[in-house]
Every structure is written in structure tokens, then in C-alpha cells.
Design an enzyme around this catalytic site. Structure first.
Site, PDB file in Angstrom:
ATOM      1  N   ASP A 174       2.060  -4.000  -0.922  1.00 21.17           N
ATOM      2  CA  ASP A 174       1.017  -3.915  -1.939  1.00 21.17           C
ATOM      3  C   ASP A 174       0.918  -5.244  -2.663  1.00 21.17           C
ATOM      4  O   ASP A 174       1.874  -6.015  -2.712  1.00 21.17           O
ATOM      5  CB  ASP A 174       1.311  -2.801  -2.936  1.00 21.17           C
ATOM      6  N   GLY A 175      -0.243  -5.496  -3.209  1.00 22.52           N
ATOM      7  CA  GLY A 175      -0.460  -6.670  -4.050  1.00 22.52           C
ATOM      8  C   GLY A 175      -0.852  -6.202  -5.430  1.00 22.52           C
ATOM      9  O   GLY A 175      -1.409  -5.129  -5.594  1.00 22.52           O
ATOM     10  N   GLU A 232      -2.510  -8.949  -1.303  1.00 22.56           N
ATOM     11  CA  GLU A 232      -2.482  -7.859  -0.313  1.00 22.56           C
ATOM     12  C   GLU A 232      -2.200  -8.419   1.079  1.00 22.56           C
ATOM     13  O   GLU A 232      -1.381  -7.882   1.828  1.00 22.56           O
ATOM     14  CB  GLU A 232      -3.812  -7.094  -0.313  1.00 22.56           C
ATOM     15  N   ASP A 241      -2.426   0.171   0.269  1.00 23.69           N
ATOM     16  CA  ASP A 241      -3.621   0.777  -0.328  1.00 23.69           C
ATOM     17  C   ASP A 241      -4.819  -0.162  -0.267  1.00 23.69           C
ATOM     18  O   ASP A 241      -5.834   0.076  -0.894  1.00 23.69           O
ATOM     19  CB  ASP A 241      -3.350   1.217  -1.770  1.00 23.69           C
ATOM     20  N   HIS A 275      -3.885   7.515  -6.259  1.00 17.82           N
ATOM     21  CA  HIS A 275      -2.652   7.442  -7.030  1.00 17.82           C
ATOM     22  C   HIS A 275      -2.284   8.848  -7.481  1.00 17.82           C
ATOM     23  O   HIS A 275      -1.884   9.069  -8.613  1.00 17.82           O
ATOM     24  CB  HIS A 275      -2.838   6.526  -8.240  1.00 17.82           C
ATOM     25  N   ASP A 296       2.963   0.862  -5.027  1.00 19.10           N
ATOM     26  CA  ASP A 296       2.762   0.447  -6.419  1.00 19.10           C
ATOM     27  C   ASP A 296       4.052  -0.101  -7.028  1.00 19.10           C
ATOM     28  O   ASP A 296       4.039  -1.085  -7.756  1.00 19.10           O
ATOM     29  CB  ASP A 296       2.258   1.614  -7.261  1.00 19.10           C
TER      30      ASP A 296
END
Length: 158
Positions: free
Chosen positions: A8-9, A52, A74, A129, A139
Site C-alpha cells: 500500500d501507499g 503504490e 487497494d 475499508h 493500511d
């Protein structure tokens, strides 16, 4: 070998603000033991999309031998790397269809394609989420990365 890559970023709510990426590689050895490698990127003033892409790139580049890699993230932006028409039209030519603008992050897209070459990669988009454990893990990784003051050097070589 089968690898699970969570990535994730995070731009910390600001698309041009300080962000970070987090990557977690999970695999089982022949004796059944779970092995984990994690990477994080400290504060960097850049875009979430770059983070990302880097989260996936760093994970794939860390794998020396060819593997079956399932990538959980995501990011719909990363999903574009798994669309051959998009790769041929945007990344390799370097221009947006019907426009004169160069593709943003082209060097990162090319680095991602190179990192993917030796592996059999599949992509799982983790949406939302809403208690999805995969999304929560992504996350956590991004937040830990954005909060870290450790940096992986040579990440943004243009």
C-alpha cells in the site's frame, strides 16, 4: 514458490504531501514455516500513486528466484499494470492515448514491468475499508511506512 505480497501507499491525505509505502512478503518454506519480510519508506514529498507503484516494485525486486506472486493492494492505479492494452498503449509508447502529454511515472511503470518479468504475477484489488483483513493489513503497512523515518535509498532514480 508461492508468495503473497501485501502493499500500500500513503500520502497521508494529501496527494502531494509526505507519503510512504509499505510492503510485506509472506511465504511458507517446504517445512511449513511462515516467513515474512517487510519494507517501508519514510516521509517523501511525492504522490500516492508513486508510492503504490513502489510498494509493489520493492517487493518484486526483493525476490531473487522466479515465484508465483499474488499481489494484494487497494490501488486501482497498480491494476493498470495487469492490462496488456494499457501497457502497450501507455507505458511502452509513453504517451496518453490521443494526447500529447507524457505518461506520468513512466520510469516507475517500466521498472514495475521489469520486476514482473521473471514472476507469474496475479493481482487482487482489495476494495474498501470495511473490516477486510487484507485491506487492514495494507493500511497498516502504508501508515507504518509514512510514519517511519527510515528511508530506502535509490528508490526514485529517474
Amino acid at each position: 514458490m508461492d508468495i503473497i505480497l501485501y502493499s500500500d501507499g500513503s500520502a497521508r491525505g494529501n496527494p502531494n504531501g509526505p507519503g510512504g509505502f509499505g510492503t510485506r512478503l509472506e511465504y511458507r518454506s517446504p517445512d511449513g514455516q511462515l516467513h515474512i519480510r517487510e519494507f517501508s519508506q519514510g516521509y517523501k514529498k511525492t504522490t500516492n500513486n508513486r508510492m503504490e507503484l513502489l510498494g509493489v516494485i520493492i517487493g518484486l525486486e526483493a525476490l531473487i528466484k522466479p515465484c508465483n506472486v499474488t499481489i494484494y493492494t487497494d490501488s486501482q492505479y497498480v491494476c493498470k499494470a495487469f492490462n496488456d492494452n494499457w501497457i502497450e498503449g501507455w507505458i511502452k509508447k509513453g504517451r496518453l492515448s490521443g494526447k500529447t502529454n507524457p505518461v506520468k511515472n513512466r520510469h516507475l511503470w517500466q521498472r514495475l514491468l521489469k520486476a514482473m518479468e521473471k514472476h507469474n504475477c496475479t493481482y487482487v484489488w482489495i476494495k474498501g475499508h470495511n473490516g477486510n483483513p487484507g485491506n487492514e493489513r495494507c493500511d497498516e503497512l502504508a501508515t507504518a511506512a509514512a510514519d517511519s523515518d527510515k528511508l530506502l535509498e535509490d528508490t526514485f532514480g529517474d
